[in-house]
Design a protein around this motif. Structure first.
Motif, PDB file in Angstrom:
ATOM      1  N   SER A 118       0.701  -1.193   0.091  1.00 48.27           N
ATOM      2  CA  SER A 118      -0.059  -0.081  -0.491  1.00 48.27           C
ATOM      3  C   SER A 118       0.909   1.217   0.297  1.00 48.27           C
ATOM      4  O   SER A 118       0.554   2.418  -0.381  1.00 48.27           O
ATOM      5  N   TRP A 119       1.915   1.213   0.758  1.00 44.53           N
ATOM      6  CA  TRP A 119       2.538   2.158   1.215  1.00 44.53           C
ATOM      7  C   TRP A 119       3.164   2.214  -0.371  1.00 44.53           C
ATOM      8  O   TRP A 119       3.103   3.468  -1.375  1.00 44.53           O
ATOM      9  N   CYS A 120       3.689   1.919  -0.773  1.00 46.16           N
ATOM     10  CA  CYS A 120       4.699   1.591  -2.774  1.00 46.16           C
ATOM     11  C   CYS A 120       3.965   2.140  -3.870  1.00 46.16           C
ATOM     12  O   CYS A 120       4.189   3.154  -4.361  1.00 46.16           O
ATOM     13  N   ALA A 121       2.421   1.212  -3.678  1.00 46.98           N
ATOM     14  CA  ALA A 121       1.368   1.730  -4.369  1.00 46.98           C
ATOM     15  C   ALA A 121       0.955   3.745  -3.918  1.00 46.98           C
ATOM     16  O   ALA A 121       1.317   4.335  -5.456  1.00 46.98           O
ATOM     17  N   ALA A 122       0.758   4.090  -2.816  1.00 45.80           N
ATOM     18  CA  ALA A 122       1.184   5.160  -2.579  1.00 45.80           C
ATOM     19  C   ALA A 122       2.079   6.460  -2.891  1.00 45.80           C
ATOM     20  O   ALA A 122       1.903   7.826  -3.887  1.00 45.80           O
ATOM     21  N   LEU A 123       3.471   6.434  -2.693  1.00 44.88           N
ATOM     22  CA  LEU A 123       4.405   6.604  -3.769  1.00 44.88           C
ATOM     23  C   LEU A 123       4.594   6.592  -5.131  1.00 44.88           C
ATOM     24  O   LEU A 123       5.161   7.774  -5.658  1.00 44.88           O
ATOM     25  N   ALA A 124       4.019   5.428  -5.807  1.00 44.34           N
ATOM     26  CA  ALA A 124       4.149   5.453  -6.945  1.00 44.34           C
ATOM     27  C   ALA A 124       2.491   6.570  -7.286  1.00 44.34           C
ATOM     28  O   ALA A 124       3.291   6.931  -8.770  1.00 44.34           O
ATOM     29  N   PHE A 233      12.135   2.886   0.135  1.00 42.25           N
ATOM     30  CA  PHE A 233      13.009   4.017   0.299  1.00 42.25           C
ATOM     31  C   PHE A 233      14.218   4.964   0.241  1.00 42.25           C
ATOM     32  O   PHE A 233      14.781   5.521   0.105  1.00 42.25           O
ATOM     33  N   SER A 234      14.875   3.710  -0.973  1.00 42.20           N
ATOM     34  CA  SER A 234      15.218   3.903  -2.598  1.00 42.20           C
ATOM     35  C   SER A 234      14.757   4.756  -2.994  1.00 42.20           C
ATOM     36  O   SER A 234      15.063   6.417  -3.941  1.00 42.20           O
ATOM     37  N   TRP A 235      13.465   5.209  -2.624  1.00 46.83           N
ATOM     38  CA  TRP A 235      12.187   5.550  -4.521  1.00 46.83           C
ATOM     39  C   TRP A 235      11.782   6.696  -3.377  1.00 46.83           C
ATOM     40  O   TRP A 235      12.292   8.074  -4.115  1.00 46.83           O
ATOM     41  N   HIS A 236      12.149   7.259  -2.165  1.00 45.71           N
ATOM     42  CA  HIS A 236      11.572   8.760  -1.261  1.00 45.71           C
ATOM     43  C   HIS A 236      12.629   9.136  -1.835  1.00 45.71           C
ATOM     44  O   HIS A 236      12.916  10.061  -1.569  1.00 45.71           O
ATOM     45  N   VAL A 237      14.279   8.696  -0.863  1.00 45.10           N
ATOM     46  CA  VAL A 237      15.337   9.069  -1.713  1.00 45.10           C
ATOM     47  C   VAL A 237      15.199  10.358  -3.187  1.00 45.10           C
ATOM     48  O   VAL A 237      15.694  10.820  -3.560  1.00 45.10           O
ATOM     49  N   LEU A 238      15.241   8.974  -4.543  1.00 48.61           N
ATOM     50  CA  LEU A 238      15.390   9.506  -5.333  1.00 48.61           C
ATOM     51  C   LEU A 238      13.946  10.919  -5.948  1.00 48.61           C
ATOM     52  O   LEU A 238      14.680  11.618  -6.627  1.00 48.61           O
ATOM     53  N   LEU A 239      12.906  10.573  -5.485  1.00 46.30           N
ATOM     54  CA  LEU A 239      12.305  11.463  -5.665  1.00 46.30           C
ATOM     55  C   LEU A 239      11.920  12.289  -4.484  1.00 46.30           C
ATOM     56  O   LEU A 239      12.081  14.197  -5.264  1.00 46.30           O
TER      57      LEU A 239
END
Length: 254
Positions: A118-124, A233-239
């Motif tokens: 769910s967290w990853c989908a929201a991040l997308a 968290f890699s996606w969080h840093v990248l974004l």
């Protein structure tokens, strides 16, 4: 109906396998999309935020207080509170705050795969807001591409991740999100419409059988929780750095 509205486990194994092969299985579990859809409906009806939050909290409780629903509920509540106090946060940062807030309340969900999905989908979805695409069709396509890329690791072993699944999410995903799900809620409230729901779900099942035929069955092994956390968290840093880069580009343009 019990599966799509309340998140109960699917009993029809053929339907479940076809959903996995087309990567549409995530729509048949309680997720943030359920609460977002209901919140949009209540907002359209001009229901006050406080009342909407209470209704969504009751819904989350009725469906079993599942981690994805509670994470989405936290995100809605925090976003509404921050908006009231005029504390603007970027969408991806808001996703991080809501996820960490939910973990503080329920630390045992650190090992919950559904919570991380769910967290990853929201991040997308939050990543789409960075580019601010105005064209509706382009935004829809870009959204589905982001969901496909971001969810590759969480769905590894649970869905086929076949390239065709991107097309299926574009064509069949809206059918579930904007027709089946609202119709399911309507039928729960007004059982007289069950015939309409049965007709639509039968048509959807037939479409799944036809579209899933060329797609191989998903792998058996799934990704470990630790790697899911690294992925998110890699996606969080990248974004974060992408947002800074875009902001610098705007400043230099001025």
């Amino acid at each position: 109906m019990a599966s799509i509205v309340c998140g109960e486990q699917l009993q029809d194994q053929n339907l479940k396998q076809n959903l996995q092969k087309t990567s549409l299985i995530h729509i048949f579990v309680i997720s943030g999309s359920h609460l977002l859809l209901l919140d949009e409906l209540f907002a359209t009806l001009r229901v006050p935020f406080f009342v909407r939050f209470l209704l969504l909290s009751l819904y989350s409780l009725v469906v079993g207080w599942q981690p994805p629903a509670v994470r989405a509920l936290s995100a809605l509540g925090l976003r509404g509170s921050f908006k009231k106090f005029k504390w603007p946060f970027p969408a991806d940062t808001m996703t991080l705050i809501a996820g960490c807030f939910t973990l503080i309340l329920f630390p045992e969900w650190w090992n919950s795969t559904s919570f991380l999905m769910s967290w990853c989908a929201a991040l997308a979805l939050s990543s789409v807001s960075l580019l601010k695409i105005k064209n509706s069709l382009h935004r829809l396509v870009f959204t589905q591409v982001c969901i496909f890329v971001f969810m590759m690791v969480p769905l590894w072993g649970l869905s086929s991740l076949h390239p065709l699944s991107l097309l299926y999410n574009l064509l069949l995903g809206p059918l579930v999100s904007y027709l089946l799900l609202p119709l399911g809620f309507l039928t729960m409230a007004f059982p007289i419409t069950v015939g309409v729901f049965d007709f639509v779900i039968e048509f959807f099942s037939w479409m799944l059988v036809w579209t899933s035929e060329p797609v191989p069955t998903a792998r058996a092994s799934t990704v470990e929780i630790t790697y899911l956390w690294v992925w998110i968290f890699s996606w969080h840093v990248l974004l974060h750095f992408l947002r800074l880069k875009l902001r610098q580009g705007k400043d230099s343009a001025w």
